[in-house]
Design a protein around this motif. Structure first.
Motif, short mmCIF file in Angstrom:
data_model
loop_
_atom_site.label_atom_id
_atom_site.label_comp_id
_atom_site.label_asym_id
_atom_site.label_seq_id
_atom_site.Cartn_x
_atom_site.Cartn_y
_atom_site.Cartn_z
N LEU A 22 0.77 -1.17 0.00
CA LEU A 22 -0.09 -0.07 -0.07
C LEU A 22 0.79 1.27 0.24
CD1 LEU A 22 -3.04 -1.08 2.29
CD2 LEU A 22 -2.95 -0.73 -0.09
N ILE A 23 2.00 1.14 0.65
CA ILE A 23 2.96 2.35 0.89
C ILE A 23 3.51 2.62 -0.56
CG2 ILE A 23 5.10 3.22 1.50
CD1 ILE A 23 4.49 1.77 4.09
N TRP A 24 3.89 1.47 -1.19
CA TRP A 24 4.09 1.79 -2.66
C TRP A 24 3.05 2.32 -3.47
CZ3 TRP A 24 2.49 -1.13 -7.13
CH2 TRP A 24 3.16 -0.73 -8.26
N LEU A 25 1.82 1.50 -3.55
CA LEU A 25 0.86 1.99 -4.36
C LEU A 25 0.39 3.50 -4.18
CD1 LEU A 25 -1.45 0.67 -6.20
CD2 LEU A 25 -2.95 0.44 -4.32
N GLU A 26 0.53 3.83 -2.78
CA GLU A 26 -0.01 5.47 -2.51
C GLU A 26 1.23 6.25 -3.37
OE1 GLU A 26 -2.40 7.45 -0.55
OE2 GLU A 26 -1.65 6.84 1.26
N ARG A 27 2.52 5.90 -3.18
CA ARG A 27 3.30 6.67 -3.83
C ARG A 27 3.19 6.92 -5.45
NH1 ARG A 27 9.18 5.89 -0.82
NH2 ARG A 27 9.51 7.83 -2.16
N LYS A 28 2.93 5.56 -5.99
CA LYS A 28 2.75 5.44 -7.26
C LYS A 28 1.13 6.26 -7.90
CE LYS A 28 5.94 3.23 -9.69
NZ LYS A 28 6.59 4.07 -10.35
N VAL A 29 0.27 5.91 -6.74
CA VAL A 29 -1.05 6.68 -7.15
C VAL A 29 -0.87 8.30 -7.14
CG1 VAL A 29 -3.33 7.11 -6.56
CG2 VAL A 29 -2.61 4.67 -6.74
N SER A 30 -0.29 8.60 -6.33
CA SER A 30 0.07 10.25 -6.08
C SER A 30 1.02 10.62 -7.19
CB SER A 30 0.77 10.51 -4.77
OG SER A 30 2.05 10.11 -4.64
N ALA A 31 1.83 9.70 -7.57
CA ALA A 31 2.52 10.52 -8.71
C ALA A 31 1.76 10.52 -9.94
CB ALA A 31 3.73 9.21 -8.86
N ARG A 36 3.73 12.75 -12.55
CA ARG A 36 5.21 12.37 -12.59
C ARG A 36 5.08 10.85 -12.51
NH1 ARG A 36 6.03 12.01 -6.95
NH2 ARG A 36 4.22 12.43 -5.67
N LEU A 37 6.65 10.51 -12.06
CA LEU A 37 6.56 9.08 -12.11
C LEU A 37 6.63 8.25 -10.93
CD1 LEU A 37 9.56 8.90 -14.73
CD2 LEU A 37 7.26 7.98 -15.03
N GLY A 38 7.06 8.85 -9.86
CA GLY A 38 7.11 8.25 -8.48
C GLY A 38 8.34 7.31 -8.58
N PRO A 39 8.52 6.56 -7.22
CA PRO A 39 9.69 5.63 -7.18
C PRO A 39 9.95 4.79 -8.56
CG PRO A 39 8.16 4.93 -5.92
CD PRO A 39 7.68 6.30 -6.33
#
Lengths: 314, 118
Positions: A22-31, A36-39
């Motif tokens: 979920l932490i990964w998904l949150e960063r991706k969704v926000s990106a 932008r690309l995110g991590p």
């Protein structure tokens, strides 16, 4: 006995993996929402970023500010994280995959998840920091205010099914999900709004509003203690979405695919919706938030309770 | 069959073990370099002024009191909600009277200004 231990350990593993995902998904969704690309650097599409974060947090110094209230400072991460682990006792992943189908399951989940607010307030009080204290107080006020419409909308499901067992509620939705009935659709809406506030997410994130309170109640926490707050936050998001799935979206029921796949699909669908809201909406002011809970949501939930009770008993 | 409470206690121990082991593992791995400046509470880099445990706004207590009333009400309603289909229309009107009295209380608090933040 072996079954219990296996269920417990797999739930614990699921919590760790799910929080990281979920932490990964949150960063991706926000990106994606912010164009932008995110991590991207660690692993495919930055998939290993949460692992790297965990290792980093493990190796970080644990700083305690002067003048902390030692007992509540140390107990706060436990009080925040342990209830979210305990809630997994009665989350129905499929018809067979539930650690224990308690006969008071729904009441148990509602009461055990509200213990979190104690931990949040202890963190705020223990930190000896003005931002933390403000964040903790606001969080406590917000969570107890939204608890009332949340429980009132949950009550309607109990009235509809006549049981508190999570499996019983899922089985009652065989053929027709509860969201398809108008009074329960309204209850679902009230539940979703209150649940967003319960897990302190935008638009109800005033307790940890970065731009005014730094990080609210966990400003002073670092290292593994901070990581525990983070795990608890994302596990609570999972729990409220899983309860929404169980109560209103038919739980693990669905055609063709196995139950656990349906359950996870629906739950992560609700979580994605919460993330979409988080990165789209602005933040509410404290007074707007409190008066919305009491004047709009509670009134609406009480009216809905009376009207749907009348429709059922008539 | 194991009793239900055993599961709850087991998950409680599991949760405590999870947090405890995370803290213990990081205790062995993490560096320690304490300093005076590092351990002062964060206040945007300023020198801290006064005590952090400031007086609460009295509003928080008001909301807490209203919350307690409604939470107890919901606990009373829970057993009714489970069996009310069997009890029929009389039980519905009894609970409706109970809820309406509470709603009147909420309306009173609203008019008194207990729900205003400022």
């Amino acid at each position: 006995m072996i079954q219990m231990v296996a269920a417990g350990l797999s739930c614990l593993g699921f919590i760790a993996v799910s929080a990281m995902f979920l932490i990964w998904l949150e960063r991706k969704v926000s990106a994606w929402i912010q164009n932008r690309l995110g991590p991207m650097r660690t692993g495919f599409q930055g998939a290993l970023q949460p692992v790297a974060d965990t290792v980093k947090l493990l190796l970080k110094e644990d700083i305690a500010p002067q003048g902390i209230d030692t007992l509540s400072w140390w107990l706060a991460p436990f009080f925040v994280t342990v209830p979210s682990v305990m809630a997994f006792v009665t989350i129905p992943f499929s018809s067979r995959w539930i650690p224990r189908d308690l006969n008071v399951g729904l009441l148990y989940i509602c009461s055990i998840t509200s213990v979190c607010v104690l931990g949040i307030f202890m963190a705020g009080w223990g930190s000896n920091n003005k931002y933390s204290l403000l964040g903790g107080m606001r969080s406590a006020a917000q969570i107890i205010s939204y608890e009332v419409p949340l429980l009132l909308s949950v009550l309607i499901v109990v009235m509809e099914t006549g049981t508190l067992s999570m499996q019983g509620i899922v089985q009652a939705q065989h053929g027709l999900w509860f969201i398809a009935k108008p009074h329960l659709a309204l209850a679902f809406l009230i539940y979703l709004i209150s649940a967003t506030a319960e897990v302190n997410r935008v638009p109800f994130d005033i307790p940890e509003a970065e731009s005014e309170l730094v990080a609210g109640y966990h400003t002073e926490y670092s290292g593994m203690k901070f990581a525990m707050f983070f795990v608890a936050e994302y596990t609570n998001v999972f729990i409220v979405s899983a309860v929404a799935t169980t109560l209103f979206l038919g739980g693990w029921q669905g055609p063709f695919l196995p139950g656990v796949v349906w359950f996870l699909l629906k739950t992560y669908g609700v979580i994605s919706f919460l993330m979409w809201m988080r990165w789209t909406l602005p933040r509410l002011r404290m007074d707007q938030m409190m008066s919305f809970a009491w004047k709009v949501l509670t009134t609406l939930a009480l009216v809905n309770l009376l009207v749907s009770g009348w429709m059922m008993v008539r | 069959m194991l009793p239900d409470y055993l599961y709850i206690i087991f998950f409680l121990l599991l949760g405590v073990g999870f947090v405890g082991s995370a803290l213990v593992v990081s205790w062995f791995l993490r560096p320690r370099a304490p300093s005076q400046a590092k351990s002062s509470p964060y206040e945007c880099g300023e020198i801290i002024k006064g005590d952090s445990r400031v007086q609460f706004n009295v509003r928080y207590y008001l909301f807490a009191l209203i919350f307690v009333i409604f939470d107890v009400e919901i606990l009373f309603t829970m057993p009714w909600a489970i069996v009310f289909r069997q009890l029929g229309i009389t039980a519905y009107f009894e609970m409706a009277a109970f809820i309406l009295i509470l709603a009147a209380g909420l309306f009173y608090a609203w008019k008194k200004g207990a729900l205003e933040w400022q």
